[in-house]
Design a protein around this motif. Structure first.
Motif, PDB file in Angstrom:
ATOM      1  N   UNK A 160       0.841  -1.205   0.000  1.00  0.00           N
ATOM      2  CA  UNK A 160       0.000   0.000   0.000  1.00  0.00           C
ATOM      3  C   UNK A 160       0.873   1.250   0.000  1.00  0.00           C
ATOM      4  N   UNK A 161       1.933   1.233   0.801  1.00  0.00           N
ATOM      5  CA  UNK A 161       2.835   2.390   0.849  1.00  0.00           C
ATOM      6  C   UNK A 161       3.535   2.604  -0.489  1.00  0.00           C
ATOM      7  N   UNK A 162       3.931   1.521  -1.140  1.00  0.00           N
ATOM      8  CA  UNK A 162       4.545   1.650  -2.465  1.00  0.00           C
ATOM      9  C   UNK A 162       3.562   2.247  -3.463  1.00  0.00           C
ATOM     10  N   UNK A 163       2.314   1.830  -3.392  1.00  0.00           N
ATOM     11  CA  UNK A 163       1.291   2.356  -4.293  1.00  0.00           C
ATOM     12  C   UNK A 163       1.028   3.834  -4.019  1.00  0.00           C
ATOM     13  N   UNK A 164       0.927   4.196  -2.748  1.00  0.00           N
ATOM     14  CA  UNK A 164       0.651   5.597  -2.378  1.00  0.00           C
ATOM     15  C   UNK A 164       1.805   6.535  -2.729  1.00  0.00           C
ATOM     16  N   UNK A 165       3.024   6.041  -2.641  1.00  0.00           N
ATOM     17  CA  UNK A 165       4.177   6.899  -2.926  1.00  0.00           C
ATOM     18  C   UNK A 165       4.410   7.059  -4.422  1.00  0.00           C
ATOM     19  N   UNK A 166       3.586   6.446  -5.218  1.00  0.00           N
ATOM     20  CA  UNK A 166       3.676   6.485  -6.672  1.00  0.00           C
ATOM     21  C   UNK A 166       5.027   5.986  -7.167  1.00  0.00           C
TER      22      UNK A 166
END
Length: 81
Positions: free
Chosen positions: A50-56
């Motif tokens: 999720x963090x990887x997705x949010x950080x683009x």
């Protein structure tokens, strides 16, 4: 987790992960440490994704593809190997 309780009589023989085996041997009847350990590991991976997705992060597709392929290989090994 359903499979853990469904196969509770064989879980010590079936589990291959040395960390999980250690948790099972600490508490061989109730599996609470084992289930907690498995849940924490799954939650950690989900939160990282999720963090990887949010950080683009542009490589998140590669990361999720790698995890998926690893999990499919693990499933094949545990099922057929």
């Amino acid at each position: 987790m359903f499979l853990v309780f469904n196969n509770s009589d064989m879980i010590l023989e079936l589990e291959k992960n040395p960390v999980c085996l250690a948790l099972l041997k600490m508490e061989p009847t109730f599996f609470s440490l084992f289930v907690l350990g498995k849940s924490m590991g799954t939650l950690t991976v989900i939160l990282i994704l999720v963090q990887l997705f949010r950080s683009q992060f542009h490589g998140w597709h590669s990361v999720t593809s790698g995890i998926t392929l690893f999990q499919l290989g693990l499933l094949a090994y545990l099922t057929f190997g």
